[in-house]
Design a protein around this motif. Structure first.
Motif, PDB file in Angstrom:
ATOM      1  N   PRO A 319       0.802  -1.227   0.000  1.00  0.00           N
ATOM      2  CA  PRO A 319       0.000   0.000   0.000  1.00  0.00           C
ATOM      3  C   PRO A 319       0.837   1.280   0.000  1.00  0.00           C
ATOM      4  CG  PRO A 319      -1.021  -1.625   1.420  1.00  0.00           C
ATOM      5  CD  PRO A 319       0.295  -2.210   0.987  1.00  0.00           C
ATOM      6  N   PRO A 320       1.919   1.397   0.805  1.00  0.00           N
ATOM      7  CA  PRO A 320       2.722   2.619   0.715  1.00  0.00           C
ATOM      8  C   PRO A 320       3.313   2.849  -0.673  1.00  0.00           C
ATOM      9  CG  PRO A 320       3.206   1.468   2.763  1.00  0.00           C
ATOM     10  CD  PRO A 320       2.367   0.547   1.941  1.00  0.00           C
ATOM     11  N   GLN A 321       3.749   1.781  -1.332  1.00  0.00           N
ATOM     12  CA  GLN A 321       4.315   1.931  -2.672  1.00  0.00           C
ATOM     13  C   GLN A 321       3.270   2.407  -3.672  1.00  0.00           C
ATOM     14  OE1 GLN A 321       5.818  -2.063  -3.104  1.00  0.00           O
ATOM     15  NE2 GLN A 321       7.891  -1.502  -2.446  1.00  0.00           N
ATOM     16  N   VAL A 322       2.097   1.786  -3.629  1.00  0.00           N
ATOM     17  CA  VAL A 322       1.028   2.168  -4.553  1.00  0.00           C
ATOM     18  C   VAL A 322       0.587   3.603  -4.290  1.00  0.00           C
ATOM     19  CG1 VAL A 322      -1.354   1.700  -5.247  1.00  0.00           C
ATOM     20  CG2 VAL A 322       0.228  -0.198  -4.866  1.00  0.00           C
ATOM     21  N   PHE A 323       0.422   3.949  -3.038  1.00  0.00           N
ATOM     22  CA  PHE A 323      -0.067   5.279  -2.677  1.00  0.00           C
ATOM     23  C   PHE A 323       0.931   6.355  -3.099  1.00  0.00           C
ATOM     24  CE2 PHE A 323      -1.540   8.708   0.065  1.00  0.00           C
ATOM     25  CZ  PHE A 323      -2.918   8.564  -0.037  1.00  0.00           C
ATOM     26  N   SER A 324       2.205   6.086  -2.880  1.00  0.00           N
ATOM     27  CA  SER A 324       3.238   7.056  -3.260  1.00  0.00           C
ATOM     28  C   SER A 324       3.245   7.289  -4.769  1.00  0.00           C
ATOM     29  CB  SER A 324       4.609   6.552  -2.799  1.00  0.00           C
ATOM     30  OG  SER A 324       5.638   7.404  -3.244  1.00  0.00           O
ATOM     31  N   ARG A 325       3.092   6.212  -5.522  1.00  0.00           N
ATOM     32  CA  ARG A 325       3.093   6.360  -6.976  1.00  0.00           C
ATOM     33  C   ARG A 325       1.857   7.126  -7.439  1.00  0.00           C
ATOM     34  NH1 ARG A 325       4.349   1.715 -11.567  1.00  0.00           N
ATOM     35  NH2 ARG A 325       4.764   3.221 -13.236  1.00  0.00           N
ATOM     36  N   PHE A 326       0.742   6.892  -6.789  1.00  0.00           N
ATOM     37  CA  PHE A 326      -0.483   7.576  -7.184  1.00  0.00           C
ATOM     38  C   PHE A 326      -0.401   9.067  -6.879  1.00  0.00           C
ATOM     39  CE2 PHE A 326      -4.554   6.632  -8.918  1.00  0.00           C
ATOM     40  CZ  PHE A 326      -5.412   7.643  -8.486  1.00  0.00           C
ATOM     41  N   ILE A 418      -6.861  15.804  -3.717  1.00  0.00           N
ATOM     42  CA  ILE A 418      -6.707  15.072  -2.463  1.00  0.00           C
ATOM     43  C   ILE A 418      -6.799  13.582  -2.775  1.00  0.00           C
ATOM     44  CG2 ILE A 418      -7.637  14.610  -0.179  1.00  0.00           C
ATOM     45  CD1 ILE A 418      -8.516  17.842  -1.911  1.00  0.00           C
ATOM     46  N   VAL A 419      -5.773  12.855  -2.443  1.00  0.00           N
ATOM     47  CA  VAL A 419      -5.684  11.420  -2.731  1.00  0.00           C
ATOM     48  C   VAL A 419      -5.925  10.625  -1.458  1.00  0.00           C
ATOM     49  CG1 VAL A 419      -4.170   9.561  -3.534  1.00  0.00           C
ATOM     50  CG2 VAL A 419      -4.071  11.818  -4.620  1.00  0.00           C
ATOM     51  N   GLY A 420      -6.802   9.630  -1.540  1.00  0.00           N
ATOM     52  CA  GLY A 420      -7.086   8.786  -0.377  1.00  0.00           C
ATOM     53  C   GLY A 420      -7.426   7.373  -0.789  1.00  0.00           C
ATOM     54  N   LEU A 421      -7.929   6.607   0.170  1.00  0.00           N
ATOM     55  CA  LEU A 421      -8.389   5.241  -0.071  1.00  0.00           C
ATOM     56  C   LEU A 421      -9.890   5.209   0.164  1.00  0.00           C
ATOM     57  CD1 LEU A 421      -5.574   3.210   1.738  1.00  0.00           C
ATOM     58  CD2 LEU A 421      -5.763   3.746  -0.690  1.00  0.00           C
ATOM     59  N   GLY A 422     -10.652   4.854  -0.864  1.00  0.00           N
ATOM     60  CA  GLY A 422     -12.087   5.024  -0.814  1.00  0.00           C
ATOM     61  C   GLY A 422     -12.882   3.924  -0.156  1.00  0.00           C
ATOM     62  N   ALA A 423     -12.266   2.778   0.116  1.00  0.00           N
ATOM     63  CA  ALA A 423     -13.024   1.646   0.671  1.00  0.00           C
ATOM     64  C   ALA A 423     -12.057   0.687   1.345  1.00  0.00           C
ATOM     65  CB  ALA A 423     -13.816   0.947  -0.434  1.00  0.00           C
ATOM     66  N   VAL A 424     -12.587  -0.453   1.762  1.00  0.00           N
ATOM     67  CA  VAL A 424     -11.793  -1.459   2.465  1.00  0.00           C
ATOM     68  C   VAL A 424     -10.628  -1.925   1.592  1.00  0.00           C
ATOM     69  CG1 VAL A 424     -11.830  -3.776   3.480  1.00  0.00           C
ATOM     70  CG2 VAL A 424     -13.772  -2.228   3.822  1.00  0.00           C
ATOM     71  N   HIS A 425      -9.465  -2.030   2.191  1.00  0.00           N
ATOM     72  CA  HIS A 425      -8.290  -2.561   1.503  1.00  0.00           C
ATOM     73  C   HIS A 425      -8.287  -4.081   1.595  1.00  0.00           C
ATOM     74  CE1 HIS A 425      -3.842  -3.754   1.946  1.00  0.00           C
ATOM     75  NE2 HIS A 425      -4.126  -3.714   0.658  1.00  0.00           N
ATOM     76  N   TYR A 426      -8.118  -4.724   0.438  1.00  0.00           N
ATOM     77  CA  TYR A 426      -7.984  -6.184   0.386  1.00  0.00           C
ATOM     78  C   TYR A 426      -6.519  -6.519   0.113  1.00  0.00           C
ATOM     79  CZ  TYR A 426     -13.049  -6.776   0.217  1.00  0.00           C
ATOM     80  OH  TYR A 426     -14.397  -6.778   0.522  1.00  0.00           O
ATOM     81  N   PRO A 427      -5.778  -7.003   1.092  1.00  0.00           N
ATOM     82  CA  PRO A 427      -4.366  -7.319   0.859  1.00  0.00           C
ATOM     83  C   PRO A 427      -4.191  -8.498  -0.100  1.00  0.00           C
ATOM     84  CG  PRO A 427      -4.869  -7.175   3.217  1.00  0.00           C
ATOM     85  CD  PRO A 427      -6.175  -7.222   2.499  1.00  0.00           C
ATOM     86  N   ALA A 480       3.089  -3.727   9.690  1.00  0.00           N
ATOM     87  CA  ALA A 480       2.766  -2.502  10.421  1.00  0.00           C
ATOM     88  C   ALA A 480       2.693  -1.287   9.502  1.00  0.00           C
ATOM     89  CB  ALA A 480       3.799  -2.268  11.519  1.00  0.00           C
ATOM     90  N   ALA A 481       3.621  -1.190   8.538  1.00  0.00           N
ATOM     91  CA  ALA A 481       3.635  -0.033   7.640  1.00  0.00           C
ATOM     92  C   ALA A 481       2.403  -0.024   6.747  1.00  0.00           C
ATOM     93  CB  ALA A 481       4.902  -0.038   6.786  1.00  0.00           C
ATOM     94  N   ASP A 482       1.998  -1.197   6.260  1.00  0.00           N
ATOM     95  CA  ASP A 482       0.799  -1.289   5.433  1.00  0.00           C
ATOM     96  C   ASP A 482      -0.432  -0.872   6.228  1.00  0.00           C
ATOM     97  OD1 ASP A 482       2.574  -2.319   3.633  1.00  0.00           O
ATOM     98  OD2 ASP A 482       1.670  -4.314   3.520  1.00  0.00           O
ATOM     99  N   ALA A 483      -0.554  -1.434   7.434  1.00  0.00           N
ATOM    100  CA  ALA A 483      -1.720  -1.143   8.266  1.00  0.00           C
ATOM    101  C   ALA A 483      -1.801   0.335   8.620  1.00  0.00           C
ATOM    102  CB  ALA A 483      -1.680  -1.998   9.530  1.00  0.00           C
ATOM    103  N   GLU A 484      -0.659   0.945   8.900  1.00  0.00           N
ATOM    104  CA  GLU A 484      -0.653   2.351   9.291  1.00  0.00           C
ATOM    105  C   GLU A 484      -1.083   3.246   8.135  1.00  0.00           C
ATOM    106  OE1 GLU A 484      -0.216   5.782  11.616  1.00  0.00           O
ATOM    107  OE2 GLU A 484      -0.436   3.663  12.131  1.00  0.00           O
ATOM    108  N   LEU A 485      -0.581   2.974   6.928  1.00  0.00           N
ATOM    109  CA  LEU A 485      -0.966   3.813   5.795  1.00  0.00           C
ATOM    110  C   LEU A 485      -2.461   3.692   5.522  1.00  0.00           C
ATOM    111  CD1 LEU A 485       0.622   4.936   2.676  1.00  0.00           C
ATOM    112  CD2 LEU A 485      -1.430   3.567   2.326  1.00  0.00           C
ATOM    113  N   VAL A 494     -14.897   2.736   9.642  1.00  0.00           N
ATOM    114  CA  VAL A 494     -15.574   1.450   9.429  1.00  0.00           C
ATOM    115  C   VAL A 494     -14.946   0.698   8.257  1.00  0.00           C
ATOM    116  CG1 VAL A 494     -17.781   0.379   8.772  1.00  0.00           C
ATOM    117  CG2 VAL A 494     -17.730   2.181  10.486  1.00  0.00           C
ATOM    118  N   HIS A 495     -14.329   1.431   7.338  1.00  0.00           N
ATOM    119  CA  HIS A 495     -13.729   0.811   6.159  1.00  0.00           C
ATOM    120  C   HIS A 495     -12.287   0.365   6.404  1.00  0.00           C
ATOM    121  CE1 HIS A 495     -16.709   3.590   3.878  1.00  0.00           C
ATOM    122  NE2 HIS A 495     -17.304   2.504   4.321  1.00  0.00           N
ATOM    123  N   VAL A 496     -11.837   0.439   7.633  1.00  0.00           N
ATOM    124  CA  VAL A 496     -10.477   0.012   7.979  1.00  0.00           C
ATOM    125  C   VAL A 496     -10.548  -1.322   8.707  1.00  0.00           C
ATOM    126  CG1 VAL A 496      -8.375   0.559   9.258  1.00  0.00           C
ATOM    127  CG2 VAL A 496      -9.673   2.389   8.141  1.00  0.00           C
TER     128      VAL A 496
END
Length: 571
Positions: A319-326, A418-427, A480-485, A494-496
């Protein structure tokens, strides 16, 4: 391999289970989904094993949800345990039209669909459906393929295991049936919290999870007959684009949110360079799932804001890698759009061209926006916005509402993104990353190969299940880094998915039926594989994993046999 009477009876039992489950409507969020767990528990409780052990089949409410998880445990000699999992909720039945009343009655639906398809002017997919259904090899029904047929196979394996003398049961089988996979996987996420207590109560050591989800195959089934060692992950990246609105007659007096959104969509949509790769398999590239402006009525003012959401699949990227690129993509898109608008203004001769050329867009993460809103309006105001926003039924709507409200609290002016995560993350998951022994993937591959040889049914091993599934949560503990981001960048809490302390970590694979057109009116399951082959394959993989060492060469147990496809081809 010739089908014996015993094998045909077992396949017929799976078919019976599948039809029974399908006849219980359970659309996500419906009353049927809420009542399904108790109906299934009551069915399982009629088995002789559970009549002797009634405390080993129960329902646990899913957290913050009207439905619940069904657990059924058959115990053996040791602590080693295999979990069989599947979801029982389905998508809606509206697409069936005139056949909607029969959508959950597979046998009646078959005749209705065949009759409706016997007309000129069929599309290619309709021609294939007519051929499939007329042959008797496929059975339709809402949720039969996705995924009550898989649960039925798990039930057959569990019932067969329960019928063995305890001395012949080397470990434990735990069936878990969950709701809400089609929504936010609340059932599987609740199971993550339930399993540590269940393991402690019954002294279980979970070695393997087998998810029973379906695969689509429009060909001969060679793609659908598969065991998956992992699953793709999903991040739903969102972008709120803030412009400076202006009257349409004076387009260069503002900055265009639409042009920034267009540049961002152009850079992301279907871009093969953004497709994640692992194990020599490519995930699908990102696609735009939502694009809308903020207006609520017609006028001739350019949109103040536009909202985009992109489905991003992962196989290796974090997730940190994807988010940074986005964030970088958003920055580039904003710069490109503003530069183009300034050039167009200059070419038209607008006096606003020099000012436009000096404009720079701010690109913020949702966490940065939230901090800015709290600094201007206070944390209490931010919390009030979130508390007043319903998380259901559309997570994107909730995320959009919160982000737009915080833009106001933060007094943020455009141009900005503004960039964010819109819903539940599926690892994404894979057995190689699960902490299991290094030989597990190789051992599973050998077992599948031998099964194919002995059964005469070709089954392939693949690395990544292509669909979003509960595999992302069962047995997976994120870093931990994935969960924190994910926590910081997701607007609604609720989506976390919060992994509880002491969550079980175990490898999970997918072994399910195959068919065609799931979620569609012509959803149908291949009967020979789903009812005949699949329960035998799941049996072999589960029991072999329960045994500390194989007591006999794979496939040489007296009860190993697979019915031929033709044994289930007649309606």
């Amino acid at each position: 391999m010739t089908s014996s009477r015993f094998d045909s009876a077992r396949a017929a039992r799976t078919r019976e289970f599948a039809i029974t489950l399908t006849r219980w409507p359970s659309v996500t969020g419906s009353e049927g989904e809420a009542t399904f767990p108790e109906r299934l528990r009551e069915l399982l409780a009629t088995w002789p094993y559970f009549q002797r052990h009634p405390a080993q089949v129960w329902v646990t409410p899913a957290r913050s949800y009207a439905s619940g998880n069904v657990y059924a445990l058959v115990r053996g000699r040791g602590p080693q345990t295999v979990v069989l999992s599947g979801h029982f909720d389905t998508v809606h039945t509206d697409s069936y039209g005139d056949e909607q009343a029969w959508a959950t009655d597979p046998e009646a639906l078959t005749e209705r669909l065949i009759a409706s398809l016997q007309r000129p002017g069929l599309t290619a997919s309709e021609e294939l459906a007519l051929q499939d259904l007329s042959s008797g090899e496929f059975l339709p029904g809402r949720g039969l393929l996705d995924m009550k047929g898989g649960i039925a196979a798990g039930m057959t394996v569990l019932e067969r295991y329960a019928a063995l003398p305890e001395s012949e049961r080397p470990g434990n089988l735990l069936l878990v049936a969950t709701p809400d996979e089609e929504g936010m996987s609340r059932g599987a996420r609740s199971a993550v919290s339930d399993l540590p207590e269940i393991a402690a109560r019954f002294q279980l050591e979970v070695r393997l999870g087998i998810n029973l989800d379906a695969t689509s195959d429009v060909g001969d089934g060679s793609e659908g007959r598969a065991v998956y060692l992992g699953t793709v992950g999903k991040l739903l990246l969102s972008a709120l684009i803030v412009g400076r609105p202006t009257h349409a007659a004076y387009p260069f007096d503002g900055s265009s949110a639409a042009l920034m959104a267009a540049e961002l969509v152009r850079a992301v949509e279907g871009n093969p360079e953004l497709a994640d790769t692992a194990y020599r398999q490519n995930a699908a590239p990102p696609v735009c799932l939502e694009l809308r402006d903020s207006r609520t009525q017609y006028d001739v003012t350019t949109p103040a804001q536009l909202w985009c959401a992109f489905n991003v699949l992962t196989q290796r990227s974090t997730p940190p890698q994807v988010f940074s690129r986005f964030l970088e993509l958003a920055q580039t898109a904003a710069h490109t759009a503003l530069t183009l608008q300034a050039q167009q203004a200059a070419a038209w001769g607008s006096v606003a061209a020099p000012a436009l050329a000096e404009l720079r867009a701010r690109v913020l993460s949702f966490a940065e926006l939230r901090a800015q809103a709290a600094a201007h309006a206070g944390e209490v105001a931010v919390q009030a916005v979130i508390a007043a926003t319903p998380a259901d039924p559309d997570p994107l709507q909730a995320s959009r509402s919160i982000t737009q409200a915080l833009v106001g609290l933060a007094r943020l002016e455009g141009p900005a993104i503004i960039v964010g995560l819109g819903a539940v993350h599926y690892p994404h998951t894979h057995v190689a990353d699960s902490g299991a022994d290094a030989q597990l993937a190789e051992r599973l591959s050998r077992q599948v190969e031998r099964f194919s040889q002995l059964s005469g049914q070709s089954v392939r091993v693949r690395h990544s299940f292509a669909g979003i599934s509960d595999m992302s949560f069962l047995g997976h503990v994120p870093g931990a880094a994935d969960a924190e981001l994910v926590f910081q960048q997701t607007p609604h809490p609720v989506h976390v998915h919060t992994t509880p302390q002491g969550a079980l970590h175990f490898p999970t694979i997918n072994v399910g039926p195959w068919g065609r057109d799931y979620h569609q009116k012509l959803e149908r399951l291949h009967q020979g594989y789903g009812f005949g082959v699949l329960p035998e394959l799941v049996w072999e993989l589960a029991v072999s994993e329960l045994e500390s060492r194989e007591e006999a060469p794979f496939g040489e147990r007296a009860d190993f046999a697979v019915p031929s496809d033709t044994s289930l081809g007649e309606r």
